[in-house]
Write an enzyme that holds these catalytic residues in place. Structure first.
Site, PDB file in Angstrom:
ATOM      1  NE  ARG A  14     -17.017  -6.122 -53.458  1.00  0.00           N
ATOM      2  CZ  ARG A  14     -15.807  -5.745 -53.874  1.00  0.00           C
ATOM      3  NH1 ARG A  14     -14.969  -6.620 -54.362  1.00  0.00           N
ATOM      4  NH2 ARG A  14     -15.445  -4.488 -53.796  1.00  0.00           N
ATOM      5  CB  SER A 141      -1.384 -10.815 -49.009  1.00  0.00           C
ATOM      6  OG  SER A 141      -0.886 -11.095 -50.306  1.00  0.00           O
ATOM      7  CE1 TYR A 154      -3.767  -6.191 -50.573  1.00  0.00           C
ATOM      8  CE2 TYR A 154      -2.002  -7.640 -51.280  1.00  0.00           C
ATOM      9  CZ  TYR A 154      -3.302  -7.462 -50.829  1.00  0.00           C
ATOM     10  OH  TYR A 154      -4.112  -8.552 -50.632  1.00  0.00           O
TER      11      TYR A 154
END
Ligand code: NAP
Length: 246
Positions: A14, A141, A154
């Protein structure tokens, strides 16, 4: 663009991973995707693969479990002529200010987002250098570059991914294996749909292009990096952020 090539991607069921699988299949590559479950797109993937003379195979595996994931990747290598493209995409968030963050939330994020890329790249890079060809793409990221309050775990995992990318790129460049990363900003997936309307509005105001990105906009850059269009590009981190953090 990728006819006859085989790609391996983690977290392909996904979100951004799904769009990357679709982009690879559309461009003729055969795809193995490793995930915790096959998700709802396997049938769609199979139809697309058939249309393009390619195949798609789902393999179950927790990327944070080194013995399991190593065995799964070795099994895939034994089933194909060669892996041409690796995309380390699986990732999670467990947000919270550091004062309240549990060691479990720290370790889960580091294990799934960063250690997994070490386990998998170790096996696949060794395979690629023997073949004198390959492209590895790590999904980092923008917060691994600029930081974000509430995401120490993260952003540390994604900054680590960027360091891994650059060092591995140096180790394997002489064997014609390229290693690059993309650093997306805010992309519309389940990961960011957790944010409430107010948070989304505040984030959007920080984006020069004035909107959240679509998963396909990440997949397009990954396709470029996977392909021969990026034949002289290695050790780079491409920001896909609508201008945020430039
Ligand atoms: P997502 O929709 O939550 O998808 C993450 C995928 O990773 C899912 O398929 C998930 O499987 C899989 N996964 C999670 N833990 C796993 C594990 N232990 N073993 C195997 N697979 C696992 O997230 P996304 O937004 O598409 O994110 C994809 C990547 O882009 C991540 O690395 C994320 O950090 C990065 N990224 C996202 C954004 C954003 O704004 N969305 C921005 C920058 C970077 P299940 O479905 O079974 O949970």
């Amino acid at each position: 663009m990728l006819q006859g090539q085989t790609a391996l991607i983690t977290g392909g069921s996904r979100g951004i991973g799904r769009e990357i699988v679709l982009k690879l299949l559309h461009n003729g590559a055969s795809v193995y995707y490793i995930d915790l479950s096959p998700g709802e797109s396997l049938e769609e993937y199979q139809q697309l693969a058939e249309q393009h003379g390619a195949t798609v195979v789902y393999k179950e595996g927790n990327v944070a479990d080194e013995p399991t994931i190593t065995a799964v990747v070795e099994e895939i290598i034994s089933e194909v002529d060669g892996i041409d493209i690796l995309i380390n995409n699986a990732g999670i968030t467990r947000d919270g200010l550091i004062f309240r963050m549990s060691s479990k939330d720290w370790n889960d994020v580091l294990n799934i987002n960063l250690n997994s890329a070490f386990y998998i790249s170790k096996v696949v890079a060794n395979h690629m250098i023997k073949r004198r060809a390959g492209s590895i793409i790590n999904i980092a990221s923008i917060v691994g570059v600029i930081g974000n309050a509430g995401q120490t775990n993260y952003s540390a995992s994604k900054a680590g991914m960027i360091g891994l990318t650059k060092s591995l790129a140096r180790e394997v460049a002489g064997r014609n294996v390229r290693v690059n990363a993309v650093a997306p900003g805010f992309i519309d997936t389940v990961m960011t749909q957790k944010l409430n309307e107010e948070q989304r509005k505040a984030l959007t105001q920080q984006i020069p292009m004035g909107r959240i990105g679509e998963p396909e906009e990440v997949a397009k850059v990954v396709l470029f990096l996977a392909s021969d269009l990026a034949s002289y590009l290695t050790g780079q981190v491409i920001h896909i952020t609508g201008g945020m953090g430039m």
